[in-house]
Design a protein around this motif. Structure first.
Motif, PDB file in Angstrom:
ATOM      1  N   HIS A   1       0.822  -1.209   0.000  1.00  0.00           N
ATOM      2  CA  HIS A   1       0.000   0.000   0.000  1.00  0.00           C
ATOM      3  C   HIS A   1       0.858   1.261   0.000  1.00  0.00           C
ATOM      4  O   HIS A   1       0.635   2.196  -0.778  1.00  0.00           O
ATOM      5  CB  HIS A   1      -0.916  -0.062   1.226  1.00  0.00           C
ATOM      6  CG  HIS A   1      -1.604   1.208   1.578  1.00  0.00           C
ATOM      7  ND1 HIS A   1      -1.072   2.110   2.479  1.00  0.00           N
ATOM      8  CD2 HIS A   1      -2.799   1.732   1.192  1.00  0.00           C
ATOM      9  CE1 HIS A   1      -1.903   3.120   2.616  1.00  0.00           C
ATOM     10  NE2 HIS A   1      -2.958   2.918   1.849  1.00  0.00           N
ATOM     11  N   ASP A   2       1.883   1.297   0.840  1.00  0.00           N
ATOM     12  CA  ASP A   2       2.778   2.451   0.894  1.00  0.00           C
ATOM     13  C   ASP A   2       3.570   2.598  -0.404  1.00  0.00           C
ATOM     14  O   ASP A   2       3.814   3.714  -0.870  1.00  0.00           O
ATOM     15  CB  ASP A   2       3.740   2.325   2.075  1.00  0.00           C
ATOM     16  CG  ASP A   2       3.120   2.780   3.386  1.00  0.00           C
ATOM     17  OD1 ASP A   2       1.890   2.980   3.418  1.00  0.00           O
ATOM     18  OD2 ASP A   2       3.859   2.931   4.379  1.00  0.00           O
TER      19      ASP A   2
ATOM     20  N   SER B   1       5.437   6.197  -0.976  1.00  0.00           N
ATOM     21  CA  SER B   1       5.901   6.727   0.314  1.00  0.00           C
ATOM     22  C   SER B   1       6.829   5.770   1.056  1.00  0.00           C
ATOM     23  O   SER B   1       7.419   6.157   2.065  1.00  0.00           O
ATOM     24  CB  SER B   1       4.698   7.036   1.213  1.00  0.00           C
ATOM     25  OG  SER B   1       3.973   5.853   1.518  1.00  0.00           O
TER      26      SER B   1
ATOM     27  N   ARG C   1      -2.965   0.633  -7.587  1.00  0.00           N
ATOM     28  CA  ARG C   1      -2.556   2.016  -7.344  1.00  0.00           C
ATOM     29  C   ARG C   1      -3.534   2.998  -7.976  1.00  0.00           C
ATOM     30  O   ARG C   1      -3.877   4.026  -7.381  1.00  0.00           O
ATOM     31  CB  ARG C   1      -1.143   2.254  -7.903  1.00  0.00           C
ATOM     32  CG  ARG C   1      -0.609   3.653  -7.600  1.00  0.00           C
ATOM     33  CD  ARG C   1       0.817   3.831  -8.072  1.00  0.00           C
ATOM     34  NE  ARG C   1       0.911   3.900  -9.523  1.00  0.00           N
ATOM     35  CZ  ARG C   1       2.048   4.195 -10.168  1.00  0.00           C
ATOM     36  NH1 ARG C   1       3.171   4.398  -9.495  1.00  0.00           N
ATOM     37  NH2 ARG C   1       2.061   4.251 -11.488  1.00  0.00           N
TER      38      ARG C   1
ATOM     39  N   CYS D   1       2.503   1.776  -3.315  1.00  0.00           N
ATOM     40  CA  CYS D   1       1.560   2.338  -4.292  1.00  0.00           C
ATOM     41  C   CYS D   1       1.451   3.857  -4.150  1.00  0.00           C
ATOM     42  O   CYS D   1       1.241   4.568  -5.137  1.00  0.00           O
ATOM     43  CB  CYS D   1       0.190   1.694  -4.124  1.00  0.00           C
ATOM     44  SG  CYS D   1       0.097  -0.019  -4.714  1.00  0.00           S
ATOM     45  N   HIS D   2       1.593   4.352  -2.928  1.00  0.00           N
ATOM     46  CA  HIS D   2       1.557   5.794  -2.697  1.00  0.00           C
ATOM     47  C   HIS D   2       2.913   6.452  -2.940  1.00  0.00           C
ATOM     48  O   HIS D   2       3.019   7.686  -2.877  1.00  0.00           O
ATOM     49  CB  HIS D   2       1.118   6.091  -1.256  1.00  0.00           C
ATOM     50  CG  HIS D   2      -0.352   5.950  -1.034  1.00  0.00           C
ATOM     51  ND1 HIS D   2      -1.287   6.741  -1.677  1.00  0.00           N
ATOM     52  CD2 HIS D   2      -1.064   5.112  -0.228  1.00  0.00           C
ATOM     53  CE1 HIS D   2      -2.501   6.397  -1.278  1.00  0.00           C
ATOM     54  NE2 HIS D   2      -2.398   5.403  -0.410  1.00  0.00           N
TER      55      HIS D   2
ATOM     56  N   HIS E   1      -8.662   8.038  -2.789  1.00  0.00           N
ATOM     57  CA  HIS E   1      -8.142   9.137  -1.982  1.00  0.00           C
ATOM     58  C   HIS E   1      -8.631  10.491  -2.490  1.00  0.00           C
ATOM     59  O   HIS E   1      -8.884  11.395  -1.688  1.00  0.00           O
ATOM     60  CB  HIS E   1      -6.611   9.108  -1.974  1.00  0.00           C
ATOM     61  CG  HIS E   1      -6.043   8.300  -0.857  1.00  0.00           C
ATOM     62  ND1 HIS E   1      -5.590   8.864   0.318  1.00  0.00           N
ATOM     63  CD2 HIS E   1      -5.881   6.961  -0.712  1.00  0.00           C
ATOM     64  CE1 HIS E   1      -5.165   7.903   1.129  1.00  0.00           C
ATOM     65  NE2 HIS E   1      -5.326   6.743   0.521  1.00  0.00           N
TER      66      HIS E   1
ATOM     67  N   HIS F   1      -3.239   9.391   7.405  1.00  0.00           N
ATOM     68  CA  HIS F   1      -2.887   8.819   6.104  1.00  0.00           C
ATOM     69  C   HIS F   1      -3.672   9.492   4.982  1.00  0.00           C
ATOM     70  O   HIS F   1      -3.116   9.780   3.915  1.00  0.00           O
ATOM     71  CB  HIS F   1      -3.160   7.310   6.100  1.00  0.00           C
ATOM     72  CG  HIS F   1      -3.084   6.712   4.729  1.00  0.00           C
ATOM     73  ND1 HIS F   1      -1.910   6.658   4.006  1.00  0.00           N
ATOM     74  CD2 HIS F   1      -4.045   6.166   3.930  1.00  0.00           C
ATOM     75  CE1 HIS F   1      -2.143   6.101   2.838  1.00  0.00           C
ATOM     76  NE2 HIS F   1      -3.431   5.795   2.760  1.00  0.00           N
TER      77      HIS F   1
ATOM     78  N   SER G   1      -5.821   5.519  -5.730  1.00  0.00           N
ATOM     79  CA  SER G   1      -5.599   6.968  -5.861  1.00  0.00           C
ATOM     80  C   SER G   1      -6.918   7.691  -6.127  1.00  0.00           C
ATOM     81  O   SER G   1      -7.130   8.807  -5.633  1.00  0.00           O
ATOM     82  CB  SER G   1      -4.594   7.257  -6.986  1.00  0.00           C
ATOM     83  OG  SER G   1      -5.112   6.870  -8.244  1.00  0.00           O
TER      84      SER G   1
ATOM     85  N   PRO H   1      -1.021  10.921   2.062  1.00  0.00           N
ATOM     86  CA  PRO H   1      -0.595   9.549   1.756  1.00  0.00           C
ATOM     87  C   PRO H   1       0.919   9.422   1.618  1.00  0.00           C
ATOM     88  O   PRO H   1       1.426   8.300   1.528  1.00  0.00           O
ATOM     89  CB  PRO H   1      -1.289   9.259   0.411  1.00  0.00           C
ATOM     90  CG  PRO H   1      -2.379  10.264   0.300  1.00  0.00           C
ATOM     91  CD  PRO H   1      -1.889  11.476   1.015  1.00  0.00           C
ATOM     92  N   ARG H   2       1.633  10.537   1.598  1.00  0.00           N
ATOM     93  CA  ARG H   2       3.083  10.495   1.471  1.00  0.00           C
ATOM     94  C   ARG H   2       3.773  10.137   2.787  1.00  0.00           C
ATOM     95  O   ARG H   2       4.974   9.914   2.817  1.00  0.00           O
ATOM     96  CB  ARG H   2       3.609  11.853   1.000  1.00  0.00           C
ATOM     97  CG  ARG H   2       3.131  12.264  -0.381  1.00  0.00           C
ATOM     98  CD  ARG H   2       3.712  11.399  -1.464  1.00  0.00           C
ATOM     99  NE  ARG H   2       5.170  11.421  -1.480  1.00  0.00           N
ATOM    100  CZ  ARG H   2       5.920  10.705  -2.303  1.00  0.00           C
ATOM    101  NH1 ARG H   2       5.339   9.880  -3.161  1.00  0.00           N
ATOM    102  NH2 ARG H   2       7.240  10.779  -2.270  1.00  0.00           N
TER     103      ARG H   2
END
Length: 338
Positions: free
Chosen positions: A73-74, A79, A106, A76-77, A113, A274, A110, A278-279
């Motif tokens: 998940h991270d 981060s 992703r 994909c962001h 979000h 988050h 996105s 998301p970064r």
């Protein structure tokens, strides 16, 4: 709840926590995947003794698979690592463990979000949530479909299995070449890995081990996502009233869990932070929360109170609350008296 001056300064507040650490990321990969594979082997070894014994490492491994999904998940962001290429490579590899194609997931996430809580744009990457008016305007068969979707057996049992096993095997309409190829690579990798393990240890042993790990991890993952946006005083607004900061801080929960569960879930319970940025890598979310009163002003959802989320099925725009299906009858009676 949040003063305009505080909300206006959120970028400055959150910026120090957006810095990822290569060493911390590598260590998180090690302390997640090494015990996961070790537990998988222990589960296989224990099959010759008792399947009841096998269940114990399977439960622990499922928790680690949830933690692995947070790494995915991270990535994909963008981060998890400072380098985007590293995020793509690690995200694709860890995504295979979770049956999830990197670029496809992703994209949908996105969109989630960018539109979370927006009643004019909801639907992609979200839990299907209707307003009372939307529900009443539907034909009976669509209402039935919505009620079936919202049934816990479908939402947390059949639904996750369909999404991870079937839906993610196909590219979305409009997917570009890079995304399509990534889905094919993930699918081919799954065929080779599963086929190899079935040849090596037998398909029955594979199913007895991976089956409960898959079912428990996907159930936990969908439950976390559900609780993070489905609580009584959640945030849903029409497009012109929708606000990104309010959608993050009011529409995403702070799921206060025991410390060990925060570890297994990669601190995703700090979902309000988050969604604001998301970064922020998962290992910085806890610190961001405890060092800033702005984030502590969010009323937490506890492990016990979170189970009330099962009764929340539909959004009432007048009361600004998620309600149960029983409310629809009362709503109709109230409207008939006007």
């Amino acid at each position: 709840m949040f003063e305009s001056g505080v909300k206006a300064s959120w970028r400055k507040i959150i910026a120090p926590y957006e810095q990822s650490s290569v060493l911390r990321s590598i260590w998180q990969i090690i302390n997640t995947l090494v015990p996961f594979f070790l537990l998988w082997y222990i589960a296989y070894w224990s099959l010759s003794i008792s399947y009841w014994l096998t269940i114990i490492p399977c439960i622990l491994a499922s928790g680690l698979l949830v933690r692995a999904f947070i790494i995915f998940h991270d990535c994909c962001h963008g981060s998890f690592f400072p380098n985007q290429r590293a995020n793509e490579i690690v995200g694709t590899l860890v995504g295979i463990l979770n049956f999830s194609p990197f670029y496809q997931w992703r994209y949908s996430h996105s969109v989630h979000h960018a539109t979370s809580g927006n009643l004019d744009r909801h639907g992609v990457g979200d839990i299907w949530t209707l307003t009372v008016d939307e529900y009443l305007a539907m034909p009976w068969w669509k209402r039935l479909a919505y009620r079936m979707y919202r049934n816990p057996i479908v939402l947390f049992g059949l639904g996750p299995s369909y999404i991870f096993l079937i839906n993610y095997r196909f590219n979305r309409r409009g997917a570009r070449r890079k995304e399509r190829l990534n889905t094919y690579i993930v699918n081919l990798s799954l065929i080779l890995i599963i086929g190899g393990l079935c040849w090596l240890i037998g398909w029955k042993a594979f199913v007895l081990i991976q089956g409960p790990i898959f079912l428990l991890s996907t159930l936990a993952g969908v439950w976390l996502f559900y609780v993070q946006h489905q609580f009584e005083d959640a945030y849903f607004e029409k497009g012109e009233q929708w606000n990104y900061v309010d959608a993050a801080l009011k529409g995403s929960s702070f799921y206060r869990l025991p410390r060990i569960l925060h570890w297994f879930t990669g601190n995703i319970g700090f979902h309000h932070i988050h969604h604001l940025s998301p970064r922020v890598p998962n290992y910085n979310l806890n610190r961001a929360h405890h060092e800033n009163p702005m984030f502590q002003d969010v009323r937490p959802v506890t492990l016990l109170s979170s189970f009330r989320a099962l009764t929340y099925r539909i959004w009432d725009e007048n009361r600004k609350k998620l309600m149960g299906f029983g409310y629809i009858k009362r709503f109709r009676m109230e409207q008939s008296k006007k």
